[in-house]
Design an enzyme around this catalytic site. Structure first.
Site, PDB file in Angstrom:
ATOM      1  N   ARG A  22      73.008  58.712  -4.099  1.00  0.00           N
ATOM      2  CA  ARG A  22      73.584  58.518  -5.425  1.00  0.00           C
ATOM      3  C   ARG A  22      73.239  57.171  -6.053  1.00  0.00           C
ATOM      4  NH1 ARG A  22      79.565  60.123  -7.714  1.00  0.00           N
ATOM      5  NH2 ARG A  22      79.300  59.116  -9.722  1.00  0.00           N
TER       6      ARG A  22
ATOM      7  N   ARG B  70      99.728  58.264  -7.509  1.00  0.00           N
ATOM      8  CA  ARG B  70      98.672  58.534  -6.511  1.00  0.00           C
ATOM      9  C   ARG B  70      97.764  59.702  -6.897  1.00  0.00           C
ATOM     10  NH1 ARG B  70     102.993  57.942  -2.770  1.00  0.00           N
ATOM     11  NH2 ARG B  70     103.189  55.763  -2.167  1.00  0.00           N
TER      12      ARG B  70
ATOM     13  N   GLU C  65      70.220  55.657 -20.692  1.00  0.00           N
ATOM     14  CA  GLU C  65      70.607  56.437 -19.505  1.00  0.00           C
ATOM     15  C   GLU C  65      69.846  57.768 -19.448  1.00  0.00           C
ATOM     16  OE1 GLU C  65      72.430  55.215 -17.081  1.00  0.00           O
ATOM     17  OE2 GLU C  65      73.767  53.711 -17.939  1.00  0.00           O
TER      18      GLU C  65
ATOM     19  N   ASN D 202      71.596  54.175 -10.244  1.00  0.00           N
ATOM     20  CA  ASN D 202      71.782  52.815 -10.726  1.00  0.00           C
ATOM     21  C   ASN D 202      70.464  52.112 -11.028  1.00  0.00           C
ATOM     22  OD1 ASN D 202      74.643  52.592 -10.700  1.00  0.00           O
ATOM     23  ND2 ASN D 202      74.562  52.587  -8.471  1.00  0.00           N
TER      24      ASN D 202
ATOM     25  N   GLU E 245      78.545  57.981  -3.084  1.00  0.00           N
ATOM     26  CA  GLU E 245      77.507  56.963  -3.076  1.00  0.00           C
ATOM     27  C   GLU E 245      77.294  56.337  -1.705  1.00  0.00           C
ATOM     28  OE1 GLU E 245      76.629  54.669  -6.734  1.00  0.00           O
ATOM     29  OE2 GLU E 245      77.097  52.945  -5.520  1.00  0.00           O
TER      30      GLU E 245
ATOM     31  N   HIS F 164      70.351  49.089 -13.195  1.00  0.00           N
ATOM     32  CA  HIS F 164      71.721  48.601 -13.313  1.00  0.00           C
ATOM     33  C   HIS F 164      71.961  47.283 -12.577  1.00  0.00           C
ATOM     34  CE1 HIS F 164      72.323  52.550 -14.975  1.00  0.00           C
ATOM     35  NE2 HIS F 164      73.609  52.366 -15.146  1.00  0.00           N
TER      36      HIS F 164
ATOM     37  N   LYS G 263      83.132  58.592 -11.057  1.00  0.00           N
ATOM     38  CA  LYS G 263      83.291  57.143 -10.877  1.00  0.00           C
ATOM     39  C   LYS G 263      84.220  56.635 -11.965  1.00  0.00           C
ATOM     40  CE  LYS G 263      79.072  55.429  -8.717  1.00  0.00           C
ATOM     41  NZ  LYS G 263      78.015  54.410  -8.873  1.00  0.00           N
TER      42      LYS G 263
ATOM     43  N   HIS H 219      73.578  44.724 -14.776  1.00  0.00           N
ATOM     44  CA  HIS H 219      74.913  44.154 -14.545  1.00  0.00           C
ATOM     45  C   HIS H 219      74.882  42.629 -14.616  1.00  0.00           C
ATOM     46  CE1 HIS H 219      76.709  47.893 -12.315  1.00  0.00           C
ATOM     47  NE2 HIS H 219      76.581  48.066 -13.612  1.00  0.00           N
TER      48      HIS H 219
ATOM     49  N   HIS I 132      76.322  48.077 -22.459  1.00  0.00           N
ATOM     50  CA  HIS I 132      75.882  48.465 -21.123  1.00  0.00           C
ATOM     51  C   HIS I 132      74.489  49.119 -21.166  1.00  0.00           C
ATOM     52  CE1 HIS I 132      75.952  50.007 -17.058  1.00  0.00           C
ATOM     53  NE2 HIS I 132      75.853  51.248 -17.493  1.00  0.00           N
TER      54      HIS I 132
ATOM     55  N   LYS J 176      72.005  64.565 -12.955  1.00  0.00           N
ATOM     56  CA  LYS J 176      73.149  63.832 -12.406  1.00  0.00           C
ATOM     57  C   LYS J 176      73.986  64.733 -11.493  1.00  0.00           C
ATOM     58  CE  LYS J 176      76.582  60.442 -12.870  1.00  0.00           C
ATOM     59  NZ  LYS J 176      77.067  59.263 -13.568  1.00  0.00           N
TER      60      LYS J 176
END
Lengths: 374, 374
Positions: free
Chosen positions: A249, A129, A193, A253, A245, A256, A151, A260, A273, A235
């Site tokens: 935030r 955990r 990026e 993206n 997010e 993206h 993330k 994606h 990517h 960032k």
């Protein structure tokens, strides 16, 4: 004008997240030095997670730097590539940790690119955990984007990064020397990026990138140091304002959502990517133009820079019979979608981004235009 | 003295965790009523995760109660039992969510016992890096322990609950009527966790349980309401003081270190978790006695109550050739262990618990004594 930065001096960018705050260290020759990790917890066990490409280059250096901090330093060497970013690979990390009897004070070190960072971070989030971890990104993309902000996650056959956690590292170590060994294609992917931060937050930075694109592509250390630092600063600011997010935030993206769809539609790993994001930014800029938010000159300017960074700008046809439908279908499972409505990150005006829906017809037009060779 | 509680009146216990605070609702006939879920978010999609034993009993009622809150209510029916608490089962939840295009506002409902709650909570923690979920525990054990406090996770072949997350639910709904359908063995397993709260926090509550054990075992609603509420109050207090188990919270694992060794050594599912905890509490009490922290009368008193609750007090032999070694080996991978040193939750004095190591020789003696028939 080139910034007045000496590459021998380590830069520090702070991420302000209350008790989860941490620093990004940017400089030359950081991986192999014990001092880089001063101040981090000295647990009994440290575990370096890396991949088969990065291990021969930097594993021994990092191990040496950590030998004074942990009674034992273990390693897990994963296969390389986005196509391995799934549960089975993650499981090999858990197997190793449990076989070695690692306790919940164990510190994990992610040594590699975005895939290694995302998987190591997610393993750290879930093992018992939650155990602490440190990001040691060795690719440009990971240094300016994926290693910063907490993330973490893995892919699912039906979507990228669909399974994951927010889990902040204790520290991010961006060793600029590691970028020298990067293949050109991966270097370009990282540039996508960096370019991204211009349209969404800082048009002056976009102008600086345009002015110094040759020096950047030649991997001049002083210019890279500035580009990495400014990217991390932007960032850090965005993540500090919206860690999980819930709103702001999502502007990170930009490019993206289309990207994606390209990655998923082509099969993870076919396009890098960053390549998909480069092309996706041009598509998102075109969509912004179609909605009257930016002019054509802005789209062309961005496209030109993406090309100069060595990135593709012609989108792939994902399905000859129903191409737009396939794109839309893939974008509807994007994490930013709500009740099946795709929410695009659009530029409005240049230097600022916002989230908006768009009609399928307008999006289909942008896709058709983007799949045509220039 | 029986507490002055009407079972028709719903009790509320608050868990104070800042912005992650929530209420536990305890009462009769809660599952089938829309009002039970008032105040929770009305997302487009709600997904009930349950198992093949619970589904025929309560799925239709819960679905009806939620029909006004969500445009669509989906369900995932998992196989029943601890032996299915692993990644492959979790994956079936992710598959369903992604196939149905569930977005990050989707609310999951865990309808079932501890296994369903732990897996649903962990799925909610990881799906798109976190979606909200509601606990609707239908077993006594889940109502008084596992559904409260945000611990979620799955088992690994090398250890129980080794992979997981802290993810707090939006609400916990303890419907006492659901306890009527519980098999005797599972009811007893839940009693173990209720009894646990006495030695670690409230000897007056232990006395009350002793005085009313017949009424409790007969499942008298008023007595059950009190036992569930008092258990949740103690758990709420401990969790509120230490959400992520950095210290105090570990006392809730009284009996669990020995218990986990029994579960793992026998193969998950052979002994119910509560059965292993019942026996494990007696072993931990014996260890407390061996270290001079409690007297024999306390051990005998606890053992007597565990027997009256229908739970085993003779520990299983895990390996005829090297039994103590096998127990110690399994306990060393317990999450509370540090650098291979097992940290036991011991009673010191009755009504208070603390974490301590103990020599292998002393522990071996306790194991030998505990494996002998009374």
């Amino acid at each position: 004008m080139s910034p007045a930065i000496s590459t021998t001096e380590t830069q520090r960018v702070a991420i302000d997240l209350g008790e989860r705050s941490y620093d990004i260290h940017i400089g030359a020759d950081l991986i192999g030095h014990a001092g880089t990790f001063a101040g981090l917890p000295t647990a009994n066990t440290g575990v370096i997670v890396t991949n088969e490409v990065v291990a021969p280059l930097y594993l021994a250096s990092l191990r040496a730097a950590l030998s004074g901090r942990h009674a034992r330093v273990l390693d897990v060497v994963l296969p390389d590539g986005e196509s391995h970013k799934h549960w089975q690979t993650l499981q090999t990390i858990f197997d190793r940790l449990l076989e070695a009897g690692c306790d919940r004070k164990t510190v994990l070190y992610a040594l590699g690119g975005g895939v290694v960072g995302d998987m190591t971070g997610f393993a750290a989030a879930c093992y018992m955990r939650g155990v602490p971890f440190v990001q040691v990104p060795t690719t440009l993309l990971a240094q300016v984007d994926s290693s910063v902000g907490g993330k973490t996650g893995i892919n699912h056959p039906l979507g990228k990064n669909m399974i994951g956690a927010f889990h902040q590292p204790l520290s991010v170590v961006c060793d600029l020397d590691a970028l020298r060994s990067l293949p050109d294609r991966e270097f370009s992917a990282g540039m996508a990026e960096i370019i991204k931060y211009g349209p969404i937050a800082d048009m002056a930075f976009l102008g600086w990138i345009e002015d110094h694109i040759e020096a950047l592509m030649a991997r001049d250390p002083a210019h890279l140091a500035h580009a990495v630092r400014r990217s991390c600063e932007i960032k850090a600011q965005v993540v500090g304002a919206d860690e999980r997010e819930s709103g702001l935030r999502a502007i990170l993206n930009f490019g993206h959502t289309f990207g994606h769809a390209i990655e998923a539609g082509m099969g993870y790993g076919a396009w890098l990517h960053g390549e998909a994001v480069g092309c996706g930014m041009v598509m998102a800029a075109r969509l912004s133009q179609a909605l009257g938010l930016v002019d054509e000159a802005f789209v062309e300017r961005l496209k030109r820079l993406v090309v100069r960074a060595g990135l593709p700008v012609v989108a792939p046809v994902l399905d000859p019979a129903r191409n737009a439908e396939r794109y839309l279908e893939l974008m509807r499972v994007d994490k930013k979608a709500e009740a099946g409505e795709i929410r695009f990150v659009l530029i409005d005006p240049p230097g600022r981004a916002s989230m908006r829906p768009a009609s399928d017809a307008v999006v289909a037009g942008v896709i058709a235009r983007s799949c045509q060779p220039a």
